[in-house]
Write an enzyme that holds these catalytic residues in place. Structure first.
Site, PDB file in Angstrom:
ATOM      1  N   ASN A 171       0.877  -1.176   0.000  1.00 30.45           N
ATOM      2  CA  ASN A 171       0.000   0.000   0.000  1.00 30.45           C
ATOM      3  C   ASN A 171       0.912   1.223   0.000  1.00 30.45           C
ATOM      4  O   ASN A 171       1.504   1.562   1.018  1.00 30.45           O
ATOM      5  CB  ASN A 171      -0.896  -0.032   1.247  1.00 30.45           C
ATOM      6  N   TRP A 172       1.000   1.848  -1.165  1.00 27.78           N
ATOM      7  CA  TRP A 172       1.945   2.968  -1.300  1.00 27.78           C
ATOM      8  C   TRP A 172       1.377   4.286  -0.768  1.00 27.78           C
ATOM      9  O   TRP A 172       2.078   5.311  -0.784  1.00 27.78           O
ATOM     10  CB  TRP A 172       2.363   3.124  -2.765  1.00 27.78           C
ATOM     11  N   LYS A 173       0.111   4.283  -0.389  1.00 25.56           N
ATOM     12  CA  LYS A 173      -0.517   5.495   0.172  1.00 25.56           C
ATOM     13  C   LYS A 173      -0.245   6.705  -0.727  1.00 25.56           C
ATOM     14  O   LYS A 173      -0.218   6.545  -1.950  1.00 25.56           O
ATOM     15  CB  LYS A 173      -0.045   5.698   1.621  1.00 25.56           C
TER      16      LYS A 173
ATOM     17  N   HIS B  26      -9.620   1.315   4.902  1.00 28.26           N
ATOM     18  CA  HIS B  26      -8.357   1.495   5.641  1.00 28.26           C
ATOM     19  C   HIS B  26      -8.602   2.470   6.799  1.00 28.26           C
ATOM     20  O   HIS B  26      -9.390   3.418   6.653  1.00 28.26           O
ATOM     21  CB  HIS B  26      -7.289   2.034   4.688  1.00 28.26           C
TER      22      HIS B  26
ATOM     23  N   GLU C 108      -6.944   4.868   7.839  1.00 26.47           N
ATOM     24  CA  GLU C 108      -6.692   6.272   7.482  1.00 26.47           C
ATOM     25  C   GLU C 108      -7.922   6.872   6.798  1.00 26.47           C
ATOM     26  O   GLU C 108      -8.234   8.048   6.981  1.00 26.47           O
ATOM     27  CB  GLU C 108      -5.439   6.374   6.592  1.00 26.47           C
TER      28      GLU C 108
ATOM     29  N   GLU D  39      -5.352  -4.614  10.784  1.00 25.67           N
ATOM     30  CA  GLU D  39      -4.352  -3.560  10.949  1.00 25.67           C
ATOM     31  C   GLU D  39      -4.654  -2.766  12.218  1.00 25.67           C
ATOM     32  O   GLU D  39      -5.473  -1.825  12.184  1.00 25.67           O
ATOM     33  CB  GLU D  39      -4.385  -2.600   9.751  1.00 25.67           C
TER      34      GLU D  39
ATOM     35  N   GLY E  98       2.703   2.392  10.948  1.00 17.56           N
ATOM     36  CA  GLY E  98       3.753   3.407  10.861  1.00 17.56           C
ATOM     37  C   GLY E  98       4.446   3.719  12.174  1.00 17.56           C
ATOM     38  O   GLY E  98       5.184   4.705  12.274  1.00 17.56           O
TER      39      GLY E  98
ATOM     40  N   SER F 106       3.500  -1.963  10.513  1.00 12.99           N
ATOM     41  CA  SER F 106       4.936  -2.047  10.794  1.00 12.99           C
ATOM     42  C   SER F 106       5.573  -3.385  10.420  1.00 12.99           C
ATOM     43  O   SER F 106       6.508  -3.845  11.072  1.00 12.99           O
ATOM     44  CB  SER F 106       5.213  -1.708  12.270  1.00 12.99           C
TER      45      SER F 106
ATOM     46  N   GLY G  68       2.857  -1.015   4.357  1.00 14.06           N
ATOM     47  CA  GLY G  68       2.936   0.394   3.990  1.00 14.06           C
ATOM     48  C   GLY G  68       4.387   0.822   3.792  1.00 14.06           C
ATOM     49  O   GLY G  68       4.991   0.588   2.746  1.00 14.06           O
ATOM     50  N   GLY G  69       4.969   1.445   4.832  1.00 12.93           N
ATOM     51  CA  GLY G  69       6.311   2.038   4.746  1.00 12.93           C
ATOM     52  C   GLY G  69       7.357   1.152   4.075  1.00 12.93           C
ATOM     53  O   GLY G  69       8.046   1.587   3.142  1.00 12.93           O
TER      54      GLY G  69
END
Ligand code: 13P
Length: 250
Positions: free
Chosen positions: A8-10, A94, A96, A164, A170, A208, A229-230
């Protein structure tokens, strides 16, 4: 094989990023199970990323879809448009989006239906806040999120759920792998017992995940993969995580 590892590159990326990422990924990935891997770039870059991966059957998907098909909804993108670009899946709900864009379980339910109608595999995200975790209400919160989101969508032909925890995203923190395992077991039980017609393909963990903790997660029987993600922004690290997954699970 269902989707197992999803990037997930957001709100990150560019055409240059796509090309560079693919080079780094392809020079480090040792497997050939491309179709179990998914990438969700910003929707604007789907077409370009598709062309970058034209020779590989990596799944490309999106991070969000609208809950309606058409209409006066400036700025939105529908499931049929995403399908038209050749995507295979969509992340839905998600945390977010729930927190920053006020998505409710009812809206998420409509999005799941839109995805299914357009043959996109929905990846439904659920997760508890830090307070809910500390109050030992994780199971209750997740069960509520799942039941509300699936109540009007109880015949989805396929579904992936991503657990999640909001506090793990993150932050560099994760629950213990065996705690995650028991949450995943509970998620599978809830879907099976309340929605027996839904084809639940896998339950992924997100929050994470990186190369260092990947093996401790993938050793757990009910962790079917990860939503990352990150660490997924680095093509090499995503490839190394996929290599760990392949060693332990494929
Ligand atoms: P991080 O891997 O950066 O914690 O993000 C997880 C996530 O939100 C994936 O959807």
């Amino acid at each position: 094989m269902p989707l197992c590892l999803v990037a997930n590159w957001k709100l990150n990326g560019s055409k240059e990023f796509n090309s560079q990422w693919a080079l780094e990924f392809l020079s480090n990935f040792k497997g050939n199970n491309f179709s179990s891997l998914g990438i969700a770039p910003a929707s604007l870059y789907i077409d370009h990323l598709k062309s970058v991966f034209a020779d590989y059957d990596v799944m490309i998907g999106c991070q969000n879809i609208d809950f309606q098909e058409t209409g006066a909804r400036t700025g939105e993108i529908s499931a049929s448009m995403i399908k038209d670009l050749g995507c295979e899946f969509s992340i839905i709900g998600h945390s977010e989006r729930r927190i920053l864009f006020h998505e409710t379980n009812q809206m998420i339910c409509q999005k799941l239906i839109q995805a299914d109608r357009n043959s996109l595999v929905p990846i439904l995200c659920v997760g508890e806040s830090i307070e809910e975790n500390q109050n030992n209400t994780t199971f209750k919160v997740l069960k509520h999120q799942i039941i509300e989101a699936l109540e009007g969508a109880d015949e989805l032909s396929s579904l992936v759920i991503a657990y999640e925890p909001v506090w793990a995203i993150g932050s560099g923190k994760t629950p213990n792998p065996d705690e995650i395992n028991s949450v995943h077991e509970m998620i599978k039980d809830v879907v099976q017992s309340h929605f027996p017609k839904i084809g639940l393909k896998s339950v992924l963990y997100g929050g994470s995940v990186n190369f260092t903790n990947a093996s401790s997660l993938f050793e757990q029987q009910n962790i079917d993969g990860a939503l990352i993600g990150g660490a997924s922004l680095d093509g090499k690290e995503f490839a190394l995580i996929a290599n760990v997954f392949n060693e332990l699970r494929v």
